[in-house]
Write a protein that holds these residues in place. Structure first.
Motif, PDB file in Angstrom:
ATOM      1  N   VAL A  75      16.030 -22.836  10.974  1.00 29.31           N
ATOM      2  CA  VAL A  75      16.314 -21.470  11.401  1.00 29.31           C
ATOM      3  C   VAL A  75      14.989 -20.795  11.765  1.00 29.31           C
ATOM      4  CG1 VAL A  75      17.160 -19.206  10.662  1.00 29.31           C
ATOM      5  CG2 VAL A  75      18.384 -21.290   9.969  1.00 29.31           C
ATOM      6  N   LEU A  76      14.952 -20.184  12.928  1.00 25.47           N
ATOM      7  CA  LEU A  76      13.703 -19.549  13.404  1.00 25.47           C
ATOM      8  C   LEU A  76      13.720 -18.045  13.180  1.00 25.47           C
ATOM      9  CD1 LEU A  76      13.390 -21.345  16.847  1.00 25.47           C
ATOM     10  CD2 LEU A  76      12.653 -22.139  14.602  1.00 25.47           C
ATOM     11  N   VAL A  90      16.091  -7.405  13.141  1.00 25.69           N
ATOM     12  CA  VAL A  90      15.740  -8.793  13.477  1.00 25.69           C
ATOM     13  C   VAL A  90      14.655  -9.276  12.528  1.00 25.69           C
ATOM     14  CG1 VAL A  90      14.941 -10.361  15.283  1.00 25.69           C
ATOM     15  CG2 VAL A  90      16.194  -8.285  15.913  1.00 25.69           C
ATOM     16  N   HIS A  91      14.858 -10.441  11.929  1.00 29.87           N
ATOM     17  CA  HIS A  91      13.857 -11.051  11.040  1.00 29.87           C
ATOM     18  C   HIS A  91      13.422 -12.380  11.646  1.00 29.87           C
ATOM     19  CE1 HIS A  91      16.164  -8.796   7.650  1.00 29.87           C
ATOM     20  NE2 HIS A  91      15.346  -7.978   8.318  1.00 29.87           N
ATOM     21  N   PHE A  92      12.110 -12.567  11.736  1.00 33.99           N
ATOM     22  CA  PHE A  92      11.545 -13.812  12.256  1.00 33.99           C
ATOM     23  C   PHE A  92      10.954 -14.609  11.103  1.00 33.99           C
ATOM     24  CE2 PHE A  92      11.833 -12.740  16.751  1.00 33.99           C
ATOM     25  CZ  PHE A  92      11.866 -11.358  16.732  1.00 33.99           C
ATOM     26  N   ASP A  93      11.184 -15.924  11.082  1.00 33.31           N
ATOM     27  CA  ASP A  93      10.693 -16.762  10.000  1.00 33.31           C
ATOM     28  C   ASP A  93       9.179 -16.945  10.133  1.00 33.31           C
ATOM     29  OD1 ASP A  93      11.796 -19.994   8.620  1.00 33.31           O
ATOM     30  OD2 ASP A  93      10.155 -18.628   8.071  1.00 33.31           O
ATOM     31  N   GLU A  94       8.431 -16.381   9.192  1.00 24.11           N
ATOM     32  CA  GLU A  94       6.972 -16.442   9.256  1.00 24.11           C
ATOM     33  C   GLU A  94       6.444 -17.867   9.058  1.00 24.11           C
ATOM     34  OE1 GLU A  94       3.945 -16.025  10.388  1.00 24.11           O
ATOM     35  OE2 GLU A  94       4.418 -13.923  10.150  1.00 24.11           O
ATOM     36  N   ASP A  95       7.293 -18.755   8.566  1.00 22.26           N
ATOM     37  CA  ASP A  95       6.839 -20.142   8.388  1.00 22.26           C
ATOM     38  C   ASP A  95       6.806 -20.910   9.707  1.00 22.26           C
ATOM     39  OD1 ASP A  95       6.056 -20.448   5.729  1.00 22.26           O
ATOM     40  OD2 ASP A  95       8.137 -20.532   5.045  1.00 22.26           O
ATOM     41  N   MET A 100       2.374 -17.234  22.314  1.00 20.74           N
ATOM     42  CA  MET A 100       2.556 -16.395  23.510  1.00 20.74           C
ATOM     43  C   MET A 100       2.946 -17.255  24.693  1.00 20.74           C
ATOM     44  SD  MET A 100       2.420 -13.262  23.516  1.00 20.74           S
ATOM     45  CE  MET A 100       1.830 -12.275  24.818  1.00 20.74           C
ATOM     46  N   GLY A 101       2.233 -18.324  24.879  1.00 16.70           N
ATOM     47  CA  GLY A 101       2.480 -19.159  26.070  1.00 16.70           C
ATOM     48  C   GLY A 101       3.472 -20.258  25.728  1.00 16.70           C
ATOM     49  N   HIS A 102       3.272 -21.385  26.392  1.00 15.08           N
ATOM     50  CA  HIS A 102       4.154 -22.524  26.162  1.00 15.08           C
ATOM     51  C   HIS A 102       3.372 -23.588  25.418  1.00 15.08           C
ATOM     52  CE1 HIS A 102       6.933 -25.897  27.758  1.00 15.08           C
ATOM     53  NE2 HIS A 102       7.182 -25.568  26.517  1.00 15.08           N
ATOM     54  N   SER A 103       3.552 -23.610  24.094  1.00 10.31           N
ATOM     55  CA  SER A 103       2.831 -24.669  23.378  1.00 10.31           C
ATOM     56  C   SER A 103       3.861 -25.565  22.699  1.00 10.31           C
ATOM     57  CB  SER A 103       1.895 -24.051  22.337  1.00 10.31           C
ATOM     58  OG  SER A 103       2.628 -23.842  21.143  1.00 10.31           O
ATOM     59  N   LYS A 104       3.650 -26.842  22.748  1.00  9.94           N
ATOM     60  CA  LYS A 104       4.559 -27.793  22.085  1.00  9.94           C
ATOM     61  C   LYS A 104       4.629 -27.457  20.602  1.00  9.94           C
ATOM     62  CE  LYS A 104       5.587 -30.936  25.323  1.00  9.94           C
ATOM     63  NZ  LYS A 104       5.867 -29.676  26.091  1.00  9.94           N
ATOM     64  N   LEU A 105       3.528 -26.976  20.067  1.00 11.61           N
ATOM     65  CA  LEU A 105       3.377 -26.827  18.619  1.00 11.61           C
ATOM     66  C   LEU A 105       4.324 -25.785  18.039  1.00 11.61           C
ATOM     67  CD1 LEU A 105       1.518 -28.012  16.426  1.00 11.61           C
ATOM     68  CD2 LEU A 105       0.161 -25.904  16.615  1.00 11.61           C
ATOM     69  N   GLY A 106       4.350 -24.592  18.660  1.00 16.69           N
ATOM     70  CA  GLY A 106       5.083 -23.491  18.031  1.00 16.69           C
ATOM     71  C   GLY A 106       6.265 -23.028  18.858  1.00 16.69           C
ATOM     72  N   TYR A 107       6.742 -21.842  18.548  1.00 14.17           N
ATOM     73  CA  TYR A 107       7.871 -21.250  19.261  1.00 14.17           C
ATOM     74  C   TYR A 107       7.400 -19.997  19.970  1.00 14.17           C
ATOM     75  CZ  TYR A 107      10.750 -24.498  16.618  1.00 14.17           C
ATOM     76  OH  TYR A 107      11.291 -25.650  16.097  1.00 14.17           O
TER      77      TYR A 107
END
Ligand SMILES: CC(C)C[C@H](C(=O)NO)C(=O)N[C@@H](CC(=O)O)C(=O)NCc1ccccc1
Ligand SMILES: [Ca+2]
Ligand SMILES: [Zn+2]
Ligand SMILES: [Zn+2]
Length: 160
Positions: A75-76, A90-95, A100-107
């Protein structure tokens, strides 16, 4: 209620993420809101300390509602349908790693915020895989993004 009675909706950012600058978070949310106000007669006003319809924040694991987050991935974020108190929030999962851009690593924060704000406005998930309200994350570039037809029809059905 299933939608906001007043088409002028206030929002407040209560908690930021260390993954991005405040400016980047503000921009991501402003862009995500603009996607929806470009498709329906809605106006969003940012407030800093007063009462707000939509409160956006980042949190980990158990954070004061009955929907604790689950650590990295999974869950994001989640959002509450329009209503009093937590309604629209709205709650965003801090984990997660928020980008900002398009990184494979994050969302991408813009992409997730745009989806979550659909819920805050009263939309549920769509079966159309090309829609923003489809349940699974796809990266969208906020700078060139236009709302898919299915989502535009959905928001217009509520506020058009
Ligand atoms: C049952 C709910 C609480 C699941 C939750 C969600 O849909 N929140 O709106 C969520 O975080 N879903 C994930 C599903 C997944 O990990 O694939 C997601 O990516 N949501 C954000 C999203 C979904 C579609 C487009 C853009 C962003
Ligand atoms: Ca998670
Ligand atoms: Zn929550
Ligand atoms: Zn969702």
């Amino acid at each position: 209620q299933i939608k906001w009675k007043n088409h002028t909706i206030t929002y407040r950012i209560d908690q930021y993420t260390p993954d991005l600058t405040q400016e980047e978070v503000d921009t991501s949310f402003r862009l995500a809101l603009k996607i929806w106000s470009d498709a329906a007669p809605l106006k969003f006003i940012k407030v800093n300390h007063d009462k707000a319809d939509i409160i956006l924040s980042f949190a980990k694991k158990t954070h004061g509602d009955f929907f604790p987050f689950d650590g990295p991935k999974g869950v994001l974020a989640h959002a509450f349908a329009p209503g009093e108190d937590m309604g629209g929030d709205v709650h965003f999962d801090e984990d997660e790693i928020w980008t900002m851009g398009h990184s494979k690593l994050g969302y991408n924060l813009f992409t997730v915020a745009a989806h979550e704000l659909g819920h805050s406005l009263g939309l549920s998930h769509s079966k159309d895989p090309s829609s923003l309200m489809y349940p699974n994350y796809n990266y969208y570039n906020g700078a060139q993004y236009t709302l898919p037809r299915d989502d535009a029809l959905g928001i217009q059905a509520l506020y058009g």
